[in-house]
Each structure stands twice: as structure tokens, then as C-alpha cells.
Scaffold this active site. Structure first.
Site, mmCIF file in Angstrom:
data_model
loop_
_atom_site.group_PDB
_atom_site.id
_atom_site.type_symbol
_atom_site.label_atom_id
_atom_site.label_comp_id
_atom_site.label_asym_id
_atom_site.label_seq_id
_atom_site.Cartn_x
_atom_site.Cartn_y
_atom_site.Cartn_z
ATOM 1 N N HIS A 113 61.042 54.035 41.906
ATOM 2 C CA HIS A 113 59.922 54.949 42.155
ATOM 3 C C HIS A 113 58.594 54.184 42.100
ATOM 4 O O HIS A 113 57.562 54.721 41.695
ATOM 5 C CB HIS A 113 59.929 56.079 41.113
ATOM 6 C CG HIS A 113 59.519 57.417 41.645
ATOM 7 N ND1 HIS A 113 60.411 58.438 41.866
ATOM 8 C CD2 HIS A 113 58.305 57.934 42.001
ATOM 9 C CE1 HIS A 113 59.765 59.507 42.317
ATOM 10 N NE2 HIS A 113 58.481 59.210 42.413
ATOM 11 N N THR B 5 66.147 62.675 45.227
ATOM 12 C CA THR B 5 65.503 61.793 44.246
ATOM 13 C C THR B 5 66.016 62.119 42.851
ATOM 14 O O THR B 5 65.975 63.272 42.409
ATOM 15 C CB THR B 5 63.973 61.929 44.334
ATOM 16 O OG1 THR B 5 63.594 61.567 45.662
ATOM 17 C CG2 THR B 5 63.267 61.025 43.344
HETATM 18 C C1 FNR Z 1 55.813 58.335 45.336
HETATM 19 N N1 FNR Z 1 57.208 58.330 45.381
HETATM 20 C C2 FNR Z 1 57.888 59.499 45.657
HETATM 21 N N2 FNR Z 1 59.243 59.492 45.724
HETATM 22 C C3 FNR Z 1 59.926 60.604 46.051
HETATM 23 O O1 FNR Z 1 61.152 60.576 46.120
HETATM 24 N N3 FNR Z 1 59.231 61.764 46.340
HETATM 25 C C4 FNR Z 1 57.886 61.849 46.283
HETATM 26 O O2 FNR Z 1 57.298 62.881 46.545
HETATM 27 C C5 FNR Z 1 57.184 60.685 45.881
HETATM 28 N N4 FNR Z 1 55.823 60.718 45.733
HETATM 29 C C6 FNR Z 1 55.132 59.565 45.478
HETATM 30 C C7 FNR Z 1 53.741 59.595 45.395
HETATM 31 C C8 FNR Z 1 53.038 58.419 45.233
HETATM 32 C C9 FNR Z 1 51.556 58.446 45.160
HETATM 33 C C10 FNR Z 1 53.717 57.186 45.150
HETATM 34 C C11 FNR Z 1 52.967 55.876 45.057
HETATM 35 C C12 FNR Z 1 55.094 57.157 45.188
HETATM 36 C C13 FNR Z 1 57.948 57.054 45.266
HETATM 37 C C14 FNR Z 1 58.083 56.404 46.642
HETATM 38 O O3 FNR Z 1 59.003 57.102 47.441
HETATM 39 C C15 FNR Z 1 58.569 54.946 46.549
HETATM 40 O O4 FNR Z 1 59.752 54.911 45.789
HETATM 41 C C16 FNR Z 1 57.517 54.037 45.914
HETATM 42 O O5 FNR Z 1 56.257 54.296 46.485
HETATM 43 C C17 FNR Z 1 57.868 52.574 46.118
HETATM 44 O O6 FNR Z 1 56.988 51.745 45.435
HETATM 45 P P1 FNR Z 1 55.771 50.980 46.161
HETATM 46 O O7 FNR Z 1 56.371 49.989 47.112
HETATM 47 O O8 FNR Z 1 54.951 52.006 46.842
HETATM 48 O O9 FNR Z 1 55.018 50.319 45.040
#
Ligand code: FNR
Length: 393
Positions: free
Chosen positions: A290, A185
Site C-alpha cells: 500500500h 484490497t
Molecule cells: C492509495 N492506495 C490505495 N489502494 C487501494 O487499494 N485503494 C485505494 O483507494 C487506495 N488509495 C490510495 C490513496 C493514496 C493517496 C495513495 C498514495 C495510495 C495504494 C495504491 O494503490 C498503491 O498500492 C500505492 O500507491 C503504491 O505505492 P507508491 O508507488 O504510490 O508509493
């Protein structure tokens, strides 16, 4: 001889609808996103709901991520035999039966009442056949989590720490425990401006709950004067010092050297970045903002997808941010994504009923996507990709 020609028809994701209707009673689980969110809002503690639901700044990017899908459509084609649909995709040298994956969510731990939401998510993957991307931030070590994924391949997401030795230890553990890809990421080396969390006065990561990959790591443990079990406060402080390397292209070259796992770069939204990543030999490019949680840039991720696909050339492109329905999944695929990540919806599924709740969410998304393909005359994802999506406004 039967007058019905049943032999031709294989089981499909869309069969879920018939199974529910045959029971003749309203299902106990939510069927669409609006209902899902309402149910999650009832069961999640307000601080957890606040953390998952919110985005950065005034939330415009997060909302735009979702809204932008209504500006794209799929053109129906008739008189095409869609008795059988093929939703499978080739990724990292294997075939998976559907084009989804469960995006890494560091808050899974908080979504189930037992505090083991990462294991529940892994079980949902095993039930649904949708690969799970295990986050660095988890309440159970990666070695334990993957044991619950059944036969479904899992990928490990790495927030690269500020110590190369520690990063290499995480990567080695991911390799040894059987993860099939490494998702790096790029957009989280520092927390974006998140008014909802600031108002609440904390990020959940100020707690030790989701640091089990750190606490179980030999390199991390060796760096401490006391073990996390003896002094958790010191361990959390050490984590904070180590979290979040500011990544550059040089890191990509280093990662390529230290692992044989397929490398996926998460957070690429610009065509030139995609081209450069592809030139460096990464195995997939992950177009995502994200979920609008990091930078309130104001552009929906789906609107960046076409240029990322173009820049990526033959390198597969993964996509997430704003997927709420089967129609959204197909739109992203029609626009060139190889596979599509589900984020918040499965977290809410975990909140509603653990592994079964999250698996149900994934199955509904697949059922809707499958039935759209059936009705619209697209027997395979390749047909859909060739047709492309059409802008409707
Ligand atoms: C995330 N996302 C995320 N991405 C990542 O690479 N590592 C992580 O630990 C997290 N943690 C995380 C926590 C929460 C509460 C959310 C909502 C999102 C981002 C996730 O992988 C993804 O990119 C997004 O959730 C996509 O957007 P939508 O479709 O959920 O709105």
C-alpha cells in the site's frame, strides 16, 4: 530504393524522447519523479499533498520501498537485435500493449481542481493505453468513470464493506458496467497509524467527496432513513459504520462464488499467502504494501516480490509500491512481476495537468523502460524475466 532499412522499425514508447527533442525547446511537463513532485507540491492544496505524500509511522517503509530499487540492477547484453521491442503482457485472457496499470488511488478526486480526478485518471488511461484500477473511494460512480477509459480495459478495486449484500451490489455493478477484473484490497480494513493525518486532524474520507460509489448504490441507499442528498452527515456516518470488513480466507471462497470476474488479491507479501491464494484459484496475486501507508513494517515491497512469485507458481503476480522510473518497472518485471502498478506518480501528474499530465507521466515511464530494453539487449519482457535482476549491494 532507400539505403535506410526503415521497414523493420515499428513505433515504440521510447520514440517520445525523439519527439520532445525534435521540438528543440524544453518540455513544459516534468520529466522525472523529482521534478514531478516539485511541480505537484506547488499546485496541490497542503492538506491533499500531506495525505498523498505521507506514509504510516515514521515513513521508513515508504522510503525503503523506493530506496530498495537502487539495490537491484539489470545486466546489459550486447549484439542482440532490439530494433523492435515487445512490452506486451497477457492478463485475464487478453493482451495489453504494455506491462503497466494505474494503481487504485482513493484520493484522485482531490488531485484535480474540478474535483473529478477519477474521470481525469480514466481519461489518462484512454490516452496512454495503461489500464486504470478504479478505487471504491471515488468522486464519480464507477459507471461514469469507466465511460472515460475508451477502449482500454479497466479494473475495479473493492474495499469489502461489512455488509455482504452491499459488497455483492458493488461487484454486480462492476460486472455490469464492464470492468474486467476485481481487485480486493486486503490491507485496509482498518486505517494504519498515520501521524501526518493525525496531526492534520482528519482523513479526507471524513468528507463526502469520495463516497459516490456508496451514495449511488441501491443497497446503501435503501439502508438509510434519508437519502445522501437530504442528509449527507447521516450518509457519511453510515459509510463509516460499513467500511472495512476484517477479511479472512473464507471471504476469498465467498468472492469466488459470487463473481465470474477475475479476482486479484492486493496486499500479499508472503510466499505462503501467495501459495494459498493461488491454490484457491485467484486469477492474480498483487504484491504491494500500500505504498507504505498502512503498516510501517520496514520491509520494501520489492524485497518480498521474489518469494511471492515463487509461492504464486503459474498465477500472475502484479506489483506496486515504490515504482518511480522505467528502471524500477523493469526491475520488478525481471524479478517475476507480470505487470506493475503506478501509484503516487500519476496522482502528481493529475495535479500538474489533469488527464494530460497523468498520461504524460505514464508515457515517460514507458519510454524510459522501452529504451533501457533497447540498449540492454532485451527485445521482450519474457527475455528480461528469464535473465532476472541482479543484486548490486
Ligand atoms: C492509495 N492506495 C490505495 N489502494 C487501494 O487499494 N485503494 C485505494 O483507494 C487506495 N488509495 C490510495 C490513496 C493514496 C493517496 C495513495 C498514495 C495510495 C495504494 C495504491 O494503490 C498503491 O498500492 C500505492 O500507491 C503504491 O505505492 P507508491 O508507488 O504510490 O508509493
Amino acid at each position: 530504393m532507400s539505403i535506410f532499412n526503415h521497414e523493420k522499425r515499428k513505433p515504440h514508447y521510447g520514440d517520445l524522447q525523439g519527439k520532445i527533442l525534435l521540438k528543440g525547446v524544453p518540455p513544459s511537463y516534468p520529466i522525472d519523479y523529482t521534478e514531478l513532485l516539485q511541480r505537484a507540491e506547488k499546485v496541490l492544496p497542503p492538506s491533499v499533498l500531506n495525505y498523498i505524500e505521507s506514509g504510516s509511522g515514521d515513513g521508513r517503509t515508504q522510503h525503503r520501498n523506493v530506496q530498495a530499487f537502487s539495490e537491484w540492477g539489470i545486466v546489459p547484453r550486447m549484439l542482440v537485435d532490439c530494433t523492435n521491442r515487445d512490452l506486451s503482457v497477457e492478463l485475464f485472457g487478453y493482451t495489453q500493449p504494455n506491462p503497466l496499470f494505474m494503481s487504485p488511488i482513493g484520493a484522485n478526486a482531490f488531485c484535480t481542481s474540478d474535483g473529478h480526478g477519477d474521470i481525469a485518471a480514466a481519461k489518462a488511461s484512454a490516452i496512454s493505453g495503461v489500464p486504470f484500477v478504479a478505487s471504491t473511494l471515488a468522486n464519480d460512480p464507477m459507471e461514469t468513470v469507466i465511460q472515460h477509459c475508451g477502449d482500454v480495459p479497466a479494473w475495479f478495486q473493492l474495499y469489502v464493506p461489512r455488509s455482504r449484500e452491499l459488497a455483492e451490489s458493488f461487484i454486480q455493478r462492476a460486472e455490469q458496467s464492464g470492468y474486467r477484473a476485481l481487485v480486493i484490497t486486503l490491507d485496509m480494513w482498518v486505517h494504519g497509524w498515520r501521524p501526518c493525518d493525525i496531526r492534520a486532524g482528519h482523513f479526507p474520507d471524513q468528507e463526502d467527496v469520495w463516497l459516490q460509489n456508496y451514495f449511488s448504490d441501491p443497497v446503501f441507499r435503501d439502508s438509510l432513513s434519508h437519502t445522501p442528498e437530504e442528509n449527507v452527515t447521516l450518509a457519511v456516518k453510515a459509510f463509516r459504520r460499513l467500511f472495512g470488513e476484517a477479511l479472512t480466507w473464507d471471504h476469498v471462497a465467498w468472492l469466488r462464488e459470487v463473481t465470474k470476474l477475475p479476482i486479484v488479491l492486493k496486499g500479499i507479501c508472503h510466499g505462503e499467502d501467495a501459495r494459498r491464494a493461488a491454490d484457491m484459484g485467484v486469477d492474480a496475486i498483487y504484491c504491494s504494501n500500500h505504498g507504505g501507508r498502512q503498516a510501517n513494517s520496514g520491509i520494501a515491497a520489492i524485497d518480498m516480490l521474489p518469494e511471492v512469485v515463487e509461492g504464486a507458481g503459474d498465477t500472475p503476480v502484479l506489483f506496486d509500491s515504490g515504482i518511480r522510473s522505467g528502471a524500477d518497472i523493469l526491475t520488478a518485471i525481471a524479478m517475476g512481476a507480470t505487470a506493475v502498478g503506478i501509484g503516487r506518480p500519476y496522482s502528481y501528474g493529475l495535479a500538474v495537468d489533469g488527464a494530460s499530465g497523468a498520461a504524460h507521466v505514464l508515457r515517460c515511464l514507458l519510454a524510459e523502460a522501452d529504451l533501457i530494453m533497447a540498449v540492454n539487449g532485451y527485445p521482450s519482457l519474457a527475455d528480461l524475466r528469464n535473465a532476472g535482476a541482479r543484486r548490486v549491494s
